[in-house]
Motif scaffolding. Structure first.
Motif, PDB file in Angstrom:
ATOM      1  N   GLU A   1       0.819  -1.205   0.000  1.00 56.36           N
ATOM      2  CA  GLU A   1       0.000   0.000   0.000  1.00 56.36           C
ATOM      3  C   GLU A   1       0.860   1.265   0.000  1.00 56.36           C
ATOM      4  OE1 GLU A   1      -3.486   2.131   2.758  1.00 56.36           O
ATOM      5  OE2 GLU A   1      -2.718   0.140   3.266  1.00 56.36           O
ATOM      6  N   GLN A   2       1.881   1.292   0.841  1.00 54.80           N
ATOM      7  CA  GLN A   2       2.736   2.484   0.925  1.00 54.80           C
ATOM      8  C   GLN A   2       3.581   2.651  -0.330  1.00 54.80           C
ATOM      9  OE1 GLN A   2       4.648   1.625   4.771  1.00 54.80           O
ATOM     10  NE2 GLN A   2       3.566   3.376   5.635  1.00 54.80           N
ATOM     11  N   ALA A   3       4.099   1.547  -0.863  1.00 55.89           N
ATOM     12  CA  ALA A   3       4.891   1.631  -2.095  1.00 55.89           C
ATOM     13  C   ALA A   3       4.046   2.167  -3.239  1.00 55.89           C
ATOM     14  CB  ALA A   3       5.441   0.256  -2.452  1.00 55.89           C
ATOM     15  N   ALA A   4       2.816   1.677  -3.347  1.00 54.49           N
ATOM     16  CA  ALA A   4       1.921   2.118  -4.416  1.00 54.49           C
ATOM     17  C   ALA A   4       1.556   3.594  -4.268  1.00 54.49           C
ATOM     18  CB  ALA A   4       0.661   1.262  -4.425  1.00 54.49           C
ATOM     19  N   ALA A   5       1.347   4.023  -3.022  1.00 52.45           N
ATOM     20  CA  ALA A   5       0.952   5.413  -2.784  1.00 52.45           C
ATOM     21  C   ALA A   5       2.064   6.380  -3.185  1.00 52.45           C
ATOM     22  CB  ALA A   5       0.587   5.608  -1.318  1.00 52.45           C
ATOM     23  N   VAL A   6       3.289   6.091  -2.784  1.00 48.24           N
ATOM     24  CA  VAL A   6       4.403   6.976  -3.126  1.00 48.24           C
ATOM     25  C   VAL A   6       4.672   6.939  -4.629  1.00 48.24           C
ATOM     26  CG1 VAL A   6       6.858   7.454  -2.780  1.00 48.24           C
ATOM     27  CG2 VAL A   6       5.439   6.751  -0.842  1.00 48.24           C
ATOM     28  N   ALA A   7       4.603   5.749  -5.218  1.00 50.26           N
ATOM     29  CA  ALA A   7       4.818   5.615  -6.662  1.00 50.26           C
ATOM     30  C   ALA A   7       3.789   6.429  -7.443  1.00 50.26           C
ATOM     31  CB  ALA A   7       4.760   4.149  -7.076  1.00 50.26           C
ATOM     32  N   ALA A   8       2.542   6.385  -7.009  1.00 49.56           N
ATOM     33  CA  ALA A   8       1.484   7.148  -7.682  1.00 49.56           C
ATOM     34  C   ALA A   8       1.736   8.650  -7.554  1.00 49.56           C
ATOM     35  CB  ALA A   8       0.126   6.788  -7.088  1.00 49.56           C
ATOM     36  N   GLU A   9       2.226   9.048  -6.400  1.00 46.73           N
ATOM     37  CA  GLU A   9       2.492  10.461  -6.136  1.00 46.73           C
ATOM     38  C   GLU A   9       3.585  11.016  -7.037  1.00 46.73           C
ATOM     39  OE1 GLU A   9       4.475  13.066  -2.485  1.00 46.73           O
ATOM     40  OE2 GLU A   9       3.699  11.054  -2.087  1.00 46.73           O
ATOM     41  N   ILE A  10       4.604  10.203  -7.321  1.00 43.32           N
ATOM     42  CA  ILE A  10       5.766  10.696  -8.082  1.00 43.32           C
ATOM     43  C   ILE A  10       5.800  10.177  -9.516  1.00 43.32           C
ATOM     44  CG2 ILE A  10       7.132  10.909  -5.977  1.00 43.32           C
ATOM     45  CD1 ILE A  10       8.615   8.344  -6.784  1.00 43.32           C
ATOM     46  N   GLY A  11       4.789   9.411  -9.912  1.00 45.79           N
ATOM     47  CA  GLY A  11       4.774   8.864 -11.264  1.00 45.79           C
ATOM     48  C   GLY A  11       5.795   7.757 -11.457  1.00 45.79           C
ATOM     49  N   GLY A  12       6.035   6.999 -10.393  1.00 41.66           N
ATOM     50  CA  GLY A  12       7.017   5.921 -10.458  1.00 41.66           C
ATOM     51  C   GLY A  12       6.385   4.549 -10.500  1.00 41.66           C
ATOM     52  N   VAL A  13       7.154   3.552 -10.116  1.00 48.71           N
ATOM     53  CA  VAL A  13       6.708   2.164 -10.094  1.00 48.71           C
ATOM     54  C   VAL A  13       6.766   1.660  -8.659  1.00 48.71           C
ATOM     55  CG1 VAL A  13       7.201  -0.180 -10.879  1.00 48.71           C
ATOM     56  CG2 VAL A  13       7.543   1.755 -12.429  1.00 48.71           C
ATOM     57  N   GLY A  14       5.685   1.084  -8.178  1.00 52.64           N
ATOM     58  CA  GLY A  14       5.652   0.554  -6.826  1.00 52.64           C
ATOM     59  C   GLY A  14       5.915  -0.944  -6.806  1.00 52.64           C
ATOM     60  N   LEU A  15       6.779  -1.375  -5.910  1.00 49.43           N
ATOM     61  CA  LEU A  15       7.145  -2.789  -5.803  1.00 49.43           C
ATOM     62  C   LEU A  15       7.108  -3.230  -4.346  1.00 49.43           C
ATOM     63  CD1 LEU A  15      10.368  -2.679  -8.022  1.00 49.43           C
ATOM     64  CD2 LEU A  15       8.127  -3.507  -8.746  1.00 49.43           C
TER      65      LEU A  15
END
Length: 255
Positions: free
Chosen positions: A40-54
Motif C-alpha cells: 500500500e505504501q509503495a503504491a501510494a508513493v509511486a502514484a504520487e511521483i509517477g514511479g513504479v511501486g514494488l
C-alpha cells in the motif's frame, strides 16, 4: 540533472527517509521504483511521483531478484541509482532484567538491516555491471546505503541495531574497492536524530529534550535533508567508499 543516470530504485521508499529520497530523485528527473514491504505504501508513493511501486523482502535474495527484474522490465534498463533505506529499529538489552535473552531479535535485526543491505547491493551490482558506461569516467552506477550514527555511538539497548549498522558502514569501503573496476561507486549515509513516525508521536517535552542534545541546528533532521545528500552524492563522482554522518554534530550518550 544526472546525465545518464535517469533510473533509480529506493528500498524502504514507502515512508520516512526512503519516501523523501524517492520524491527528490523524481523531482530531479529520475524514473523511480519505490520498493517497500508495504504494498500500500509503495503504491501510494509511486502514484504520487509517477514511479513504479514494488513489494519485496530485502532479506530474501529471490524477492530482491524479482524486484530488479520488474524494474528493468518497466524502465527498459537496470537502475543506475540504488538507495537502500529499508531497515528496522530495535531495542533490547543483551541481558534484560528478566533474564530472557533476545537472541532472536538480534538475528532478525542483522537479517533485515545488514543482510538485506548486502543482498540489495549484490543484485544492484549484478544489474549495473552489463550497462554501458556513461561520462568521461566510465561510470555505470552508484549504490547508497543507510547506516546510522549508532554504529559509532551505540546506546545501551542498541547492541543489535548498532551492530547491524556498523556492518553496513564497514561494508562500504571494501564494496567500493571491489566494484570500482566496474565503474560502480558505493557510499553510505549515517543519519542522526531525524523526524520519523516514532518521533512525531512523542510529547512536546520529549521532542524538545531530544532536540536540545543536537549542537546545531538544534532540531531533528528533516527527511528532505537526507534526500538532498543522496542527490549530492549522485552528482559528485569523486565521492566513493565513505560513510558520511548527517547529524548536526550530535554524539549519542550512553543512554
Amino acid at each position: 540533472m544526472f546525465a545518464g543516470f535517469e533510473a533509480a530504485l529506493v528500498t524502504g521508499g514507502g515512508s520516512g527517509l526512503g519516501r523523501a529520497t524517492a520524491q527528490r530523485l523524481a523531482a530531479s528527473g529520475c524514473r523511480v521504483a519505490v520498493l517497500d514491504r508495504s504494498e500500500e505504501q509503495a503504491a501510494a508513493v509511486a502514484a504520487e511521483i509517477g514511479g513504479v511501486g514494488l513489494t519485496a523482502d530485502v532479506s530474501s535474495s529471490s524477492s530482491v531478484a524479482d524486484a530488479f527484474a520488474e524494474v528493468t522490465k518497466a524502465f527498459g534498463a537496470a537502475p543506475r541509482i540504488v538507495v537502500n533505506c529499508a531497515g528496522i529499529g530495535t531495542a533490547a538489552r543483551i541481558l534484560p532484567r528478566d533474564g530472557a535473552l533476545p537472541i532472536a531479535l538480534f538475528e532478525r535485526t542483522l537479517k533485515v538491516n545488514l543482510l538485506g543491505t548486502y543482498i540489495v547491493m549484490s543484485h544492484a551490482a549484478q544489474a549495473m555491471a552489463p550497462l554501458d558506461p556513461v561520462g568521461g569516467d566510465g561510470a555505470r552506477g552508484v549504490i547508497i546505503t543507510t547506516a546510522s550514527v549508532a554504529w559509532q555511538d551505540g546506546q545501551i539497548g542498541q547492541a543489535a541495531y548498532a551492530a547491524s549498522k556498523g556492518g553496513v558502514a564497514s561494508l562500504t569501503l571494501p564494496a567500493a574497492r571491489e566494484l570500482a573496476r566496474l565503474g560502480i561507486r558505493v557510499m553510505s549515509i549515517a543519519p542522526g536524530l531525524f523526524e520519523t513516525a516514532m518521533t512525531a508521536g512523542l510529547p512536546d517535552e520529549a521532542r524538545a529534550a531530544i532536540s536540545e542534545s543536537i549542537p546545531f541546528p538544534q532540531r531533528l533532521g528533516a527527511p528532505e535533508e537526507f534526500a538532498r545528500l543522496v542527490t549530492q552524492i549522485v552528482e559528485n563522482p569523486f565521492l566513493n567508499g565513505e560513510v558520511i554522518r548527517l547529524d548536526g554534530a550530535v554524539r549519542l550518550a550512553a543512554r
